[in-house]
Motif scaffolding. Sequence first.
Motif, PDB file in Angstrom:
ATOM      1  N   UNK A   1      27.265  74.341 -32.111  1.00 49.01           N
ATOM      2  CA  UNK A   1      26.685  75.639 -31.790  1.00 49.01           C
ATOM      3  C   UNK A   1      27.553  76.281 -30.721  1.00 49.01           C
ATOM      4  N   UNK A   2      28.107  77.439 -31.052  1.00 51.68           N
ATOM      5  CA  UNK A   2      29.090  78.090 -30.182  1.00 51.68           C
ATOM      6  C   UNK A   2      28.550  79.385 -29.582  1.00 51.68           C
TER       7      UNK A   2
ATOM      8  N   UNK B   1      26.327  81.091 -32.530  1.00 52.18           N
ATOM      9  CA  UNK B   1      26.571  80.705 -33.921  1.00 52.18           C
ATOM     10  C   UNK B   1      26.485  79.200 -34.093  1.00 52.18           C
ATOM     11  N   UNK B   2      25.840  78.788 -35.169  1.00 44.27           N
ATOM     12  CA  UNK B   2      25.695  77.365 -35.492  1.00 44.27           C
ATOM     13  C   UNK B   2      26.386  77.094 -36.834  1.00 44.27           C
ATOM     14  N   UNK B   3      27.243  76.085 -36.853  1.00 41.81           N
ATOM     15  CA  UNK B   3      27.908  75.660 -38.089  1.00 41.81           C
ATOM     16  C   UNK B   3      27.613  74.187 -38.328  1.00 41.81           C
TER      17      UNK B   3
ATOM     18  N   UNK C   1      28.740  73.678 -46.390  1.00 35.61           N
ATOM     19  CA  UNK C   1      29.055  74.456 -45.197  1.00 35.61           C
ATOM     20  C   UNK C   1      27.949  75.476 -44.969  1.00 35.61           C
ATOM     21  N   UNK C   2      27.267  75.342 -43.842  1.00 33.03           N
ATOM     22  CA  UNK C   2      26.198  76.272 -43.474  1.00 33.03           C
ATOM     23  C   UNK C   2      26.604  76.980 -42.187  1.00 33.03           C
TER      24      UNK C   2
ATOM     25  N   UNK D   1      33.212  77.575 -33.962  1.00 31.24           N
ATOM     26  CA  UNK D   1      32.204  76.582 -34.334  1.00 31.24           C
ATOM     27  C   UNK D   1      32.634  75.797 -35.569  1.00 31.24           C
ATOM     28  N   UNK D   2      33.277  76.485 -36.519  1.00 29.38           N
ATOM     29  CA  UNK D   2      33.789  75.813 -37.712  1.00 29.38           C
ATOM     30  C   UNK D   2      34.817  74.753 -37.320  1.00 29.38           C
ATOM     31  N   UNK D   3      35.706  75.102 -36.412  1.00 29.07           N
ATOM     32  CA  UNK D   3      36.710  74.141 -35.957  1.00 29.07           C
ATOM     33  C   UNK D   3      36.095  72.932 -35.288  1.00 29.07           C
ATOM     34  N   UNK D   4      35.151  73.165 -34.391  1.00 29.72           N
ATOM     35  CA  UNK D   4      34.529  72.054 -33.672  1.00 29.72           C
ATOM     36  C   UNK D   4      33.689  71.168 -34.588  1.00 29.72           C
TER      37      UNK D   4
END
Length: 195
Positions: A96-97, A104-106, A150-151, A170-173
């Motif tokens: 969560x960024x 944003x949560x990924x 991927x959500x 967030x996608x990267x982390x």
Amino acid sequence: MTRVGSIGRKTNETSIELKWYLEDKKGFIGTTGIGFLDHMMTLFAKHSGTTIECDGKGDLEVDTHHLVEDLGICLGLCLLEALGDKKGIERYGAFTCPMDETLTQVNIDLSGRGYYVGNFELKREKLGDFETEMLREFLYAFAINGKMNLHVNVLYGMNDHHIAESIFKALGRALKEAVKVDENNDEVPSTKGVL
């Protein structure tokens, strides 16, 4: 351990040469030809702790659609190659960024099944030279070709640049967590025995 994926993809609309080093940490090297997307890829590579080498060319005189979608395809295929049989990986990743007013949560599952869910809205038609509707196309192509769930959920936010930036960070982390290898475990993280 060195996990690397590479692809050369040429169509009548695009030409992409891509290498993705999961254990390297040099960031994003090269260009997509789209300034804003280069910025997002720089964030993504940095926060995933990887090196992405890219030489992308496309029919940008038309718009960014073909190049952005094909880059998502290439990244997904490179990730699959780099992960190999997926033995010992964590499989799941979540982050969560916060980005100023945006959160944003990924969530990622490297399940071997491609599925994408995105809950966010962008108000502007363009961010720099990047058509904002292409963000969904990029994420979809990456998820489907990388065979991952991927959500992406933007919980709140007002500034479109911040929303896009928080998604890529967030996608990267989340991906960094999912591809991590437990050196003491050589099993595939699935009751099926395969991902």
